[in-house]
Design an enzyme around this catalytic site. Structure first.
Site, PDB file in Angstrom:
ATOM      1  N   GLU A 368      74.247  18.068  72.027  1.00 53.57           N
ATOM      2  CA  GLU A 368      74.585  19.452  71.705  1.00 53.57           C
ATOM      3  C   GLU A 368      76.076  19.744  71.902  1.00 53.57           C
ATOM      4  O   GLU A 368      76.679  20.489  71.125  1.00 53.57           O
ATOM      5  CB  GLU A 368      73.749  20.414  72.561  1.00 53.57           C
ATOM      6  CG  GLU A 368      72.273  20.506  72.163  1.00 53.57           C
ATOM      7  CD  GLU A 368      71.433  19.299  72.573  1.00 53.57           C
ATOM      8  OE1 GLU A 368      71.953  18.440  73.329  1.00 53.57           O
ATOM      9  OE2 GLU A 368      70.271  19.209  72.157  1.00 53.57           O
ATOM     10  N   HIS A 435      60.902  25.125  77.018  1.00 52.60           N
ATOM     11  CA  HIS A 435      60.820  25.390  75.576  1.00 52.60           C
ATOM     12  C   HIS A 435      60.503  26.864  75.318  1.00 52.60           C
ATOM     13  O   HIS A 435      59.969  27.210  74.283  1.00 52.60           O
ATOM     14  CB  HIS A 435      59.726  24.532  74.913  1.00 52.60           C
ATOM     15  CG  HIS A 435      60.082  23.081  74.819  1.00 52.60           C
ATOM     16  ND1 HIS A 435      60.027  22.242  75.893  1.00 52.60           N
ATOM     17  CD2 HIS A 435      60.509  22.326  73.763  1.00 52.60           C
ATOM     18  CE1 HIS A 435      60.393  21.025  75.515  1.00 52.60           C
ATOM     19  NE2 HIS A 435      60.687  21.048  74.236  1.00 52.60           N
TER      20      HIS A 435
END
Ligand SMILES: Cc1ncc(C[n+]2csc(CCOP(=O)(O)OP(=O)(O)O)c2C)c(N)n1
Length: 629
Positions: A368, A435
């Site tokens: 990322e 998540h």
């Protein structure tokens, strides 16, 4: 510079004495229109590019004539005029930015190379690994220079890494590694030239290890006690300037007279350029300008939706926006894990590779940080990008690039970061602590970012289009639980929805509900359940900036307010809104400002625990209590 430092004319100096050949040899070998991304010791890069010395002195003295409007120090600036992108203090993030510039060059097929510097210490950062790996996988024409000078700040190489030499690391990335004597100007120059001749035609990265030594302390105040004298003696004999001078004398390119004249010319230039910088006045603060300069100017008239509309799911509206934006902006690139052939884990980019090609729809490795940095590099090189976080939770691994690079670059040196970060967010899907997080508040606190967070399909499309049009960094939150559960009429043609404007979803007089995202749907359900409560329901849609006018106007009308969000309570967006209401609407309030938010805990997985964590049920009770206050 050392004299100026002693005189107190500059605040800090990271000397490159002993390492000059690397900066100078590299900058001489690069074409003038190719980007160089230097570090804190690379003065030679700036002088070879012929930046007027008075501008450098102004920069070092924090004067307005520098490159950052007195906002940042030393080499922490970039300049497109000179094709240089300076570092942020965090060192490693430079390398991802270099990847983005190189990717821009590849997409434009312009045969340009890019070079980025790292120290041996900085090579321990994750960004070093991520960025070289991306460049390797994507065949990006970048030269990664490691100036191996034996020390980090005070930490010697043996405590920094275990490999014998840096070129060994190149093997692990499947790229070529080249080692040169970094104290020999011609060796550096020829090595860069040779690599460039090749990678400009056959794009790919190369790791260039330059062996050298730092002859001064990390910065002048930090001293050199920890360095054994033998090392100074040994490397002193290899001084790049002295040795190159002797070589030129031997070759009769120079003689003592030319040296004298050259030194005197340079001294005169330094003296007169210093005068210019000294004559400059200190900056005058201008609060309005300080705040305005966070963003590249962008005042678009919203593009109105057409008549024709089709019933679409939230997710399909997002896909629509991306497809139409890809058609509209030929310089737009989508990057993310599994976004290409696989279509993304939520299938938002299904079919995009077929339509737009692998060049513009790019699967990334798991990295990322490097990819957000790549987005900034693309922006510097004239591109727009969408970076998809596979789940908003994983943004932690790209956090530094977002809050320090994307958010601060325009304020620091006027370079916009034309990047949209897509954030599939939120709970209610039984996905547990990693998540399901709502993390918009982490970014809410960062000047220089914009945040949008739609709740309905038509807004999802219009706001994503607007975010992509905007030349500034936008965090785009999209709630996973809404993807397939919420549908609505979505205008078929391209349109934009203004960032920063709330929507009055329902109008009423008893109280105001201020919310966004999933919260809007919970509030709608609640009002259906309690039809006797007449409420203004405001969907903020944008969090940075948020629509203070809409909120305060509503609260002044109703006199009671409840702020609802899925994010945890403490330090959440609701706290800021409550504070503003308390300040601006105090005289109008008939009840305390109420906040309804998730428990201050991680998001639990099991459905019962998760719905206990989320505020939906508590909100019902709080709403009724407020209505009857
Ligand atoms: C992320 C981060 N951690 C720590 C620091 C503090 N710091 C600044 S420079 C430096 C040493 C860098 O060493 P190296 O990369 O070898 O470059 P050199 O200074 O030797 O040229 C450290 C620890 C920092 N700037 N950023």
């Amino acid at each position: 510079m050392l004299v100026l430092l002693r005189q107190g004319k500059i605040a800090k100096w990271f000397s490159g004495i002993g390492q000059e050949a690397i900066s100078v040899g590299t900058a001489l070998a690069m074409h003038r229109d190719e980007y160089i991304l230097p570090m804190h010791r690379n003065l030679g890069v700036f002088t070879v590019r012929n930046i007027p010395l008075h501008r450098l002195f102004s920069q070092f003295q924090g004067k307005p004539g520098g490159f950052t409007n007195s906002r940042d120090r030393s080499f922490h600036f970039g300049t497109r005029e000179f094709n240089i992108v300076g570092m942020i203090s965090h060192l490693g993030p430079q390398m991802g930015v270099a990847d983005g510039i190189a990717l821009g060059n590849v997409l434009m097929n312009n045969g340009r190379s890019t070079v980025v510097f790292s120290g041996d210490g900085g090579s321990s950062e994750g960004d070093f690994h991520e960025s070289i790996n991306v460049a390797a996988v994507w065949d990006l024409p970048v030269i990664f220079i490691v100036e191996n000078n034996g020390y980090g700040l005070s930490t010697p190489s043996r405590e920094q890494f275990r490999c014998k030499q840096f070129i060994d690391k190149a093997i692990g990335y499947g790229i070529e590694g080249v080692q040169v004597d970094g104290n020999n100007l011609l060796d550096v120059y020829h090595a860069i030239n040779k690599i460039n001749d090749d990678i400009r035609k056959n794009p790919r990265p190369v790791l260039l290890e330059c062996l050298t030594f730092r002859m001064r302390g990390h910065e002048e105040a930090s001293g050199t006690k920890y360095v054994p004298q033998e090392l100074f003696d040994e490397w002193g004999r290899k001084d790049p300037l002295k040795n190159f001078e002797s070589y030129l004398l031997d070759e009769r390119v120079l003689n003592e007279n030319i040296i004298k004249i050259t030194r005197s010319e340079i001294r005169n230039e330094i003296e007169s350029e210093l005068e210019i910088a000294f004559a400059e006045t200190e900056p005058e603060p201008n609060t309005e300008k300080e705040l305005n300069d966070l963003f590249a100017p962008h005042f678009p008239a919203p593009i109105a939706p057409g008549e024709k509309a089709t019933e679409k799911r939230f997710l399909d509206a997002i896909t629509d926006a991306m497809r139409e934006s890809m058609q509209r902006h030929k310089n737009l690139v989508i990057m993310g894990q599994d976004v290409a052939e696989y279509g993304g884990v939520f299938k938002a980019t299904q079919g995009f590779v077929e339509e737009f090609g692998k060049g513009r729809v790019r699967n990334t490795p798991l990295c990322e940080s490097a990819i957000v940095g790549t987005g900034l590099g693309l922006s510097i090189n004239g591109h727009k990008s969408i970076v998809e976080m596979q789940f908003a939770d994983f943004v932690t691994c790209g956090f530094n690039q977002i809050v320090n690079n994307l958010a601060k670059t325009h304020y620091r040196w006027g370079q916009n970061a034309d990047v949209v970060v897509r954030m599939p967010t939120g709970a209610g899907v039984g996905a547990g602590p990693f998540h399901s997080q709502s993390n918009e508040a982490w970014f809410f606190h960062v000047p220089g970012l914009k945040i949008v967070y739609p709740a309905f399909p038509d807004d999802a499309k219009g706001l994503l289009n607007a975010a992509i049009e905007d030349p500034n960094p936008v965090m785009y939150f999209e709630h996973k639980a809404l993807y397939r559960s919420v549908s609505g009429m979505v205008p078929d043609d391209y349109y934009t929805t203004e960032i920063g404007k709330a929507k009055l979803v329902k109008s009423g007089n008893d109280l105001s509900i201020i919310t966004y995202g999933f919260g809007v749907h919970w509030a709608l359900e609640a009002l259906e359940q309690y039809p006797s409560i007449s409420a203004d329901l405001i969907d903020l849609r944008s969090l940075l900036p948020w629509d203070r006018d809409a909120v305060t106007a509503s609260v002044k009308k109703t006199g009671k307010v409840i702020i609802l969000h899925e994010d945890t309570l403490t330090g959440g967006v609701g706290a800021e809104i409550a504070a503003v209401i308390a300040t601006e609407c105090f005289r109008y309030l008939d009840a305390p400002v109420v906040r309804s938010a998730s428990l201050d805990s991680p998001v639990p997985m099991s459905s019962k625990l998760e719905w206990n964590f989320l505020p939906k049920d508590r909100f019902l009770a709080q709403l009724r209590e407020l209505a009857s206050y």
